[in-house]
Write a protein that holds these residues in place. Structure first.
Motif, mmCIF file in Angstrom:
data_model
loop_
_atom_site.group_PDB
_atom_site.id
_atom_site.type_symbol
_atom_site.label_atom_id
_atom_site.label_comp_id
_atom_site.label_asym_id
_atom_site.label_seq_id
_atom_site.Cartn_x
_atom_site.Cartn_y
_atom_site.Cartn_z
ATOM 1 N N LEU A 227 0.806 -1.212 0.000
ATOM 2 C CA LEU A 227 0.000 0.000 0.000
ATOM 3 C C LEU A 227 0.845 1.272 0.000
ATOM 4 C CD1 LEU A 227 -2.764 1.390 0.204
ATOM 5 C CD2 LEU A 227 -2.629 1.090 2.706
ATOM 6 N N PHE A 228 1.931 1.302 0.783
ATOM 7 C CA PHE A 228 2.756 2.506 0.839
ATOM 8 C C PHE A 228 3.262 2.866 -0.552
ATOM 9 C CE2 PHE A 228 6.820 4.637 0.944
ATOM 10 C CZ PHE A 228 6.590 5.690 1.818
ATOM 11 N N HIS A 229 3.722 1.894 -1.297
ATOM 12 C CA HIS A 229 4.307 2.159 -2.611
ATOM 13 C C HIS A 229 3.250 2.635 -3.608
ATOM 14 C CE1 HIS A 229 7.242 -0.542 -0.666
ATOM 15 N NE2 HIS A 229 8.126 0.174 -1.323
ATOM 16 N N GLY B 211 11.964 -0.990 -12.091
ATOM 17 C CA GLY B 211 11.767 -0.619 -13.485
ATOM 18 C C GLY B 211 10.308 -0.421 -13.834
ATOM 19 N N ALA B 212 9.462 -1.365 -13.426
ATOM 20 C CA ALA B 212 8.035 -1.267 -13.737
ATOM 21 C C ALA B 212 7.391 -0.097 -13.012
ATOM 22 C CB ALA B 212 7.328 -2.572 -13.366
ATOM 23 N N MET B 213 7.784 0.140 -11.753
ATOM 24 C CA MET B 213 7.179 1.223 -10.991
ATOM 25 C C MET B 213 7.603 2.595 -11.511
ATOM 26 S SD MET B 213 5.038 -0.008 -8.863
ATOM 27 C CE MET B 213 4.748 1.294 -7.654
ATOM 28 N N GLU C 138 13.974 5.691 -4.843
ATOM 29 C CA GLU C 138 14.696 5.329 -3.629
ATOM 30 C C GLU C 138 13.804 4.714 -2.560
ATOM 31 O OE1 GLU C 138 16.748 8.950 -2.745
ATOM 32 O OE2 GLU C 138 18.144 8.707 -4.421
ATOM 33 N N PHE C 139 12.543 4.504 -2.853
ATOM 34 C CA PHE C 139 11.642 3.733 -1.996
ATOM 35 C C PHE C 139 11.347 2.349 -2.579
ATOM 36 C CE2 PHE C 139 10.630 8.070 -0.721
ATOM 37 C CZ PHE C 139 10.450 7.977 0.647
ATOM 38 N N LEU D 67 7.784 3.093 8.874
ATOM 39 C CA LEU D 67 6.537 3.608 8.297
ATOM 40 C C LEU D 67 6.128 2.804 7.071
ATOM 41 C CD1 LEU D 67 4.296 5.745 7.888
ATOM 42 C CD2 LEU D 67 5.973 7.079 6.597
ATOM 43 N N MET D 68 7.091 2.554 6.174
ATOM 44 C CA MET D 68 6.797 1.787 4.974
ATOM 45 C C MET D 68 6.234 0.420 5.334
ATOM 46 S SD MET D 68 10.267 2.787 2.859
ATOM 47 C CE MET D 68 9.988 1.596 1.539
ATOM 48 N N PHE D 69 6.879 -0.239 6.308
ATOM 49 C CA PHE D 69 6.447 -1.573 6.716
ATOM 50 C C PHE D 69 5.033 -1.551 7.276
ATOM 51 C CE2 PHE D 69 5.959 -4.811 10.005
ATOM 52 C CZ PHE D 69 6.303 -5.964 9.317
ATOM 53 N N LYS D 70 4.772 -0.593 8.197
ATOM 54 C CA LYS D 70 3.468 -0.554 8.853
ATOM 55 C C LYS D 70 2.330 -0.279 7.867
ATOM 56 C CE LYS D 70 2.714 -0.766 12.670
ATOM 57 N NZ LYS D 70 2.336 -1.944 13.503
ATOM 58 N N VAL D 71 2.586 0.589 6.889
ATOM 59 C CA VAL D 71 1.542 0.865 5.896
ATOM 60 C C VAL D 71 1.358 -0.328 4.973
ATOM 61 C CG1 VAL D 71 0.865 2.362 3.991
ATOM 62 C CG2 VAL D 71 1.952 3.347 6.019
ATOM 63 N N ASN D 72 2.451 -0.981 4.606
ATOM 64 C CA ASN D 72 2.365 -2.137 3.699
ATOM 65 C C ASN D 72 1.642 -3.317 4.327
ATOM 66 O OD1 ASN D 72 3.597 -1.007 1.444
ATOM 67 N ND2 ASN D 72 5.650 -1.593 2.092
ATOM 68 N N VAL D 73 1.765 -3.499 5.665
ATOM 69 C CA VAL D 73 1.129 -4.643 6.335
ATOM 70 C C VAL D 73 -0.100 -4.194 7.114
ATOM 71 C CG1 VAL D 73 3.325 -5.869 6.508
ATOM 72 C CG2 VAL D 73 2.575 -4.435 8.412
ATOM 73 N N TRP D 74 -0.681 -3.099 6.687
ATOM 74 C CA TRP D 74 -1.851 -2.538 7.372
ATOM 75 C C TRP D 74 -2.902 -3.615 7.610
ATOM 76 C CZ3 TRP D 74 -6.248 0.607 4.856
ATOM 77 C CH2 TRP D 74 -7.000 1.249 5.854
#
Length: 547
Positions: free
Chosen positions: A69-71, A196-198, A188-189, A282-289
């Motif tokens: 989700l974060f990405h 490449g795809a993102m 850098e995230f 933060l990235m982890f917590k949003v990704n595993v919300w």
């Protein structure tokens, strides 16, 4: 969005985004840019302050945070910022067919006007890129986007051509910063296998900005109800169009300021381990919300760059040597043309110049060329060349077909963007870059050869579809060919080179479109072909790790 995460693990520090800052009871030394709210958590305190035995590189830390989700939220935010740059750049091309009457512009004046924003971008590109490598990506993005939107909007009130030109130039300085820094910040995230795809997805938002600009022009400029007087300026519909085009940049600056963290890669290179860990958390917590997972403990392998730069800055201040500061600012250019980076830098400079001359030289003049084709024939037919730019006689009433055609060309970016997203990680940027440039060259050559408006429109759509693959490939290659401490500076420098080409292309079109229309069009075709062949000399960077 002011609270991306709440709840979850009772034993983990709970990050959240409030008012643009990550809050924490203990103050951090990041000039107030990244501060987290603190919760009772011995585990996070150990990972941030004491540092567990397991220490990870940047790429390993990104993998630990997962992808989710974060990405996707980051893609939307950075994508809207990228789209806002496209809107601000391309809006000038759509207002030319009508604004030239109110501002009393000749073809040469229109060439200067379209070149003005690129002159600002040339200056701003390296300046902001250098500051982003020294001070951080996020702060530079906010300031550059705000300058872009503010002065772009003010241009709508300019009663004289010289003032409109000046305000568009200052707006261009802002655009010059946000274009290269957005891609450095975003990349850098990203985990290596999805980068490449993102990045290709991010580049796709340029097409979105193009469509927004073309759609607004189609909906707003032909309307007569927007006409009123402000005393010092006759507010025509094209001026409202300019105001609306400034909104994406201002809203992007506000969103990034309020909700987004600094790049963890930049923080690691600056030796700021604790702050980088907070961003990874933060990235982890949003990704595993809502999944209840616990943030894994690890430390980071950071750089001592921050302490070195602090010492250098003190030395400069005590000596009062402005020359030394200037040398430091120019050092990234020296570095990208040193050692193993030299050959790729020379090649990229050629690619950026040729591609920018071709794309911006032709693209900025598409609406004007299609307006001339309303007289019949191709853009360079004798009948088109007899088109006279007389005040009010040829500008009003506005012909809606011109903006409909511009909208169709903008939408034709879509297949090229989809294709890039699907094949970038498997094919790599090098092959796509070279192949798309060659096909773009052929399509421009055929635009010169055809004789009907329909044929010109079809080939213009082909050019739009294929050339967007070129820019997506350049965006991916540019971020992967240079290390973190040079990435934004290198992209800023090369986009500056591209702005020189864009300025040259627009001036050439402005000077020759009435007398020798074939010269600039055939020159575009030749330069795109040359860039496609030179691009074959670049190294392959498919799924490479960021350094």
């Amino acid at each position: 969005m002011s609270r991306l995460m709440r709840g979850g693990d009772a034993g983990a520090r709970e990050p959240l985004l409030t008012g643009g800052h990550l809050e924490e009871e203990e103050s951090l030394e990041d000039e107030g840019e990244i501060i987290f709210e603190r919760r009772a958590s011995t585990n996070m305190k150990q990972s941030a302050d004491l540092g567990p035995d397991r220490r990870l590189t940047y790429e390993e830390a990104v993998e630990e945070t997962g992808f989710g989700l974060f990405h996707w939220l980051l893609l939307l935010v950075c994508g809207w910022a990228n789209a806002s740059d496209a809107v601000e750049i391309l809006c000038v091309s759509f207002l030319l067919p009508t604004a030239r009457c109110d501002l009393h512009l000749s073809s040469s004046d229109m060439g200067l006007l379209t070149a003005s924003i690129f002159l600002g971008m040339m200056i701003g590109g390296y300046l902001w890129g250098y500051l982003a490598d020294q001070r951080g990506r996020r702060k530079v993005l906010v300031v550059s986007l705000a300058i872009n939107g503010l002065f772009g909007g003010l241009a709508s009130l300019a009663p004289w051509f010289w003032l409109f030109l000046l305000l568009r130039f200052i707006s261009g300085i802002g655009v010059g910063g946000s274009v290269p820094v957005i891609f450095s910040y975003f990349s850098e995230f990203m985990p290596r296998l999805r980068r490449g795809a993102m990045i290709s997805c991010l580049a796709t938002f340029w097409m979105g900005g193009n469509i927004v600009a073309a759609g607004l022009a189609w909906l707003v400029i032909p309307k007569t109800w927007t006409h009123f007087s402000l005393g010092f300026v006759d507010f025509q519909s094209w001026r409202l169009f300019v105001v609306l085009c400034s909104i994406p940049s201002l809203s992007s600056a506000l969103i990034i300021k309020l909700f987004m963290p600094e790049s963890p890669k930049f923080l690691m290179e600056a030796g700021r381990e604790r702050e980088a860990l907070h961003v990874f958390h933060l990235m982890f917590k949003v990704n595993v919300w809502r999944k209840g997972k616990v943030f894994p403990e690890f430390g980071l392998l950071t750089s001592s760059k921050k302490s070195r730069e602090s010492g250098e800055a003190t030395s400069f201040s005590s000596q009062g040597e402005y020359v030394a500061i200037l040398k430091k600012a120019l050092l990234p250019i020296k570095n990208i043309y040193s050692g193993q980076l030299r050959s790729r830098s020379v090649i990229l400079m050629i690619v950026f110049y040729c591609t920018s001359f071709g794309y911006y030289g032709l693209w900025m003049w598409f609406p004007e060329l299609f307006k001339r084709m309303e007289e019949g024939g191709s853009p360079c037919s004798n009948r088109s060349l007899s088109f006279q730019l007389t005040h009010n006689q040829s500008c009003y009433p506005v012909k809606t077909a011109v903006y409909m055609e511009g909208f169709l060309i903008a939408v034709s970016n879509l297949p090229g963007n989809i294709f890039t997203i699907l094949v970038m990680d498997s094919t790599g940027g090098k092959a796509l870059l070279s192949g798309s440039l060659v096909v773009s060259s052929l399509s421009v050559f055929l635009i010169y050869m055809v004789q009907t408006k329909v044929q010109s429109l079809v080939l213009s759509c082909v050019f739009s579809c294929v050339n967007v693959i070129t820019w997506n490939s350049v965006d991916v290659l540019g971020t992967e060919l240079y290390p973190t401490q040079l990435r934004s500076s290198a992209l800023g420098f090369f986009t500056g080179v591209g702005r020189v080409a864009a300025i040259t292309g627009n001036i050439v079109f402005g000077k020759l479109v009435d007398t020798n229309c074939a010269v600039p069009i055939l020159l575009v075709s030749f330069l795109l072909l040359s860039a496609g062949l030179v691009a074959l000399l670049l190294p392959q960077t498919k799924q490479t790790e960021l350094t």
